[in-house]
Design a protein around this motif. Sequence first.
Motif, PDB file in Angstrom:
ATOM      1  N   UNK A 140      32.454  31.609  38.751  1.00 31.97           N
ATOM      2  CA  UNK A 140      33.778  31.924  37.812  1.00 31.97           C
ATOM      3  C   UNK A 140      34.764  32.295  38.548  1.00 31.97           C
ATOM      4  N   UNK A 141      35.998  32.097  38.105  1.00 35.52           N
ATOM      5  CA  UNK A 141      37.319  32.623  38.659  1.00 35.52           C
ATOM      6  C   UNK A 141      38.182  32.860  37.135  1.00 35.52           C
ATOM      7  N   UNK A 142      38.643  34.205  37.297  1.00 34.70           N
ATOM      8  CA  UNK A 142      39.579  34.461  36.229  1.00 34.70           C
ATOM      9  C   UNK A 142      41.045  33.902  36.018  1.00 34.70           C
ATOM     10  N   UNK A 143      41.280  33.535  37.197  1.00 25.56           N
ATOM     11  CA  UNK A 143      42.496  32.754  37.461  1.00 25.56           C
ATOM     12  C   UNK A 143      42.688  31.367  37.036  1.00 25.56           C
ATOM     13  N   UNK A 144      43.956  30.956  36.327  1.00 35.97           N
ATOM     14  CA  UNK A 144      43.998  29.387  36.011  1.00 35.97           C
ATOM     15  C   UNK A 144      44.086  28.558  37.172  1.00 35.97           C
ATOM     16  N   UNK A 145      44.866  27.444  37.023  1.00 33.35           N
ATOM     17  CA  UNK A 145      45.226  26.914  38.228  1.00 33.35           C
ATOM     18  C   UNK A 145      46.411  27.154  39.007  1.00 33.35           C
ATOM     19  N   UNK A 146      47.086  28.286  38.692  1.00 38.15           N
ATOM     20  CA  UNK A 146      47.897  28.917  39.428  1.00 38.15           C
ATOM     21  C   UNK A 146      49.063  27.915  39.715  1.00 38.15           C
ATOM     22  N   UNK A 186      37.611  27.839  35.864  1.00 35.08           N
ATOM     23  CA  UNK A 186      38.564  28.706  35.934  1.00 35.08           C
ATOM     24  C   UNK A 186      38.846  29.189  34.579  1.00 35.08           C
ATOM     25  N   UNK A 187      39.584  30.361  34.672  1.00 41.09           N
ATOM     26  CA  UNK A 187      39.828  31.200  33.597  1.00 41.09           C
ATOM     27  C   UNK A 187      38.572  31.716  32.627  1.00 41.09           C
ATOM     28  N   UNK A 188      37.742  32.006  33.609  1.00 42.21           N
ATOM     29  CA  UNK A 188      36.703  32.928  32.874  1.00 42.21           C
ATOM     30  C   UNK A 188      36.850  34.371  32.636  1.00 42.21           C
ATOM     31  N   UNK A 189      36.061  35.247  32.138  1.00 40.73           N
ATOM     32  CA  UNK A 189      36.277  36.498  31.823  1.00 40.73           C
ATOM     33  C   UNK A 189      36.237  37.493  33.166  1.00 40.73           C
ATOM     34  N   UNK A 190      35.935  37.019  34.356  1.00 38.08           N
ATOM     35  CA  UNK A 190      35.846  37.684  35.598  1.00 38.08           C
ATOM     36  C   UNK A 190      35.637  36.729  36.760  1.00 38.08           C
ATOM     37  N   UNK A 239      40.901  30.993  27.127  1.00 38.43           N
ATOM     38  CA  UNK A 239      40.762  31.909  28.545  1.00 38.43           C
ATOM     39  C   UNK A 239      40.045  33.255  28.196  1.00 38.43           C
ATOM     40  N   UNK A 240      39.335  33.735  29.160  1.00 38.55           N
ATOM     41  CA  UNK A 240      38.598  34.764  29.284  1.00 38.55           C
ATOM     42  C   UNK A 240      37.300  34.972  28.523  1.00 38.55           C
TER      43      UNK A 240
END
Length: 492
Positions: free
Chosen positions: A216-222, A342-346, A469-470
């Motif tokens: 999991x990544x908290x960031x989006x596609x940046x 992407x855009x997970x809580x952590x 998101x989150x």
Amino acid sequence: MLVIFGASGDLTARKLVPALFKLYRAGELPQNFVVLGVSRSDLTDGAFRKRVVLDSPHLSDENDNGASDEQIKGFAKRFFYEDVGSSYDSDYQQLRNRIEDLNDMFNTGGNIIYYLSTPPTLYETIVKNLANADLNTQNNGWKHIIVEKPFGYSLKTAKELNRGLQRFFDESQIYRIDHYLGKETVQNLLVTRFANSIFEPLWNRIYIHHIEITNAESVGVEKRGGYYDKSGALRDMFQNHLLQIVSLVVMEPPIGDAPEEIRNEKVKALKSLRIMRDEETLKNNTIRAQYVASEIDGKKIKGYREEEGVAPNSTTETYAAVKFFVDNWRWHGVPFYVRTAKRMPTKVTEVVIHFNTPPHQIFKDSGIRGKDNKLIIRIQPDEGILIKFGVKVPGQGFKVERANLDFYYSCLAETRVMQAYERLLLDAMQGDATLYARADEVEAAWEFVDPILDYWQNGKNVRMYGYAAGVWGPENADDLIEGPGNWRNPGE
Ligand code: BG6
């Protein structure tokens, strides 16, 4: 000598140069080490040095870590630059002259790594031109090429790329990078399994109920919307990084630690993944989703389709979850659940081995449910290993409570842990390909992924779920898990 193609791009400044600098400071680079940056930009040696070393924001924390200005300047002096024209498709004679000059100047013995960090469409052009200029022969020092991801876009394109590279370089010269293999905790999967006798006897269908892998990544596609929209979670993370982790969990013990022994077992593991071919199976075992516009703590978060570079009607997934089986003796009937998003809580990557319920429940009122024995391998962050098991609550009767045995890598404080790119660059310099993917490995991974991609793109009424998101992705993803359980969401 390290010759970086695509040297004015983001990867050089963000990952490669900081990794080299760490190695340099630790005294791990050869004395005669030199970098030649190659790209289409019109830069001088001085401008290149400024961009990737002297003025680079990515080296500033090294400064905070005690690197002196002298050290940084000394390091910068080893950087040179050559422009190869607008399409990388020019005569490489001038490049060859430059390489020869630097070889003489730094006494490199003609040992060269060519690092391909350009858009993948240019890889074949570059290797062809290197070969035409006789820059691939090993009669005066070894020549290795490191190839960045994405390695192909599908099975077909990966095969074409393999063939294209192998026309000019021998497979033993080709290093396909997957930075997850450079992570200590990913390599530690091998040691956990094969340097201990307590895990391996349990590592099979008799004792393991199912295996879960979460990335999991908290960031989006940046700022990478343009690239990502043509890729998606399955291509960007699953085909490479996650299937590499799967192969290390699934593989049989190799007979030794020689690169080919390990890679042979990984290929066998990847080839044993059951490929899903019919629509019904694909429908029931895969889930895709996109993050939608949402708010976290009063802050507005763009939906994926509003991100720069992303088509407003995009059907590219930012969440992918796949359930599959492994067709071999060891894993028969054990479901694997793998998800990435992407855009997970952590930001977290972990492997969870769920063990079976004891065959006979003695402590019926114990309060502990079956399947509560878990081995959790934390790849990142808080790198370590956690074992969950039941212990007796002090007092009358047999009440059972869950306890943790928890090991953190950070406890080995005196050991300097190399970052993934440091380790991989050093290995390529030393000719150790263990942590690089071989041609057949990459193809076996695509073989598994291709039908899913095809179904998601061309299947009938394939759902695209949305998630805010989150949160841990769409709720429907829990339906993939057999029985009453859900995904393990770290931190919940
Ligand atoms: C890259 C992907 O390969 O891995 C990125 O292209 C992703 O989309 C990154 O963010 C994640 O790497 P790490 O090491 O931060 O988990």
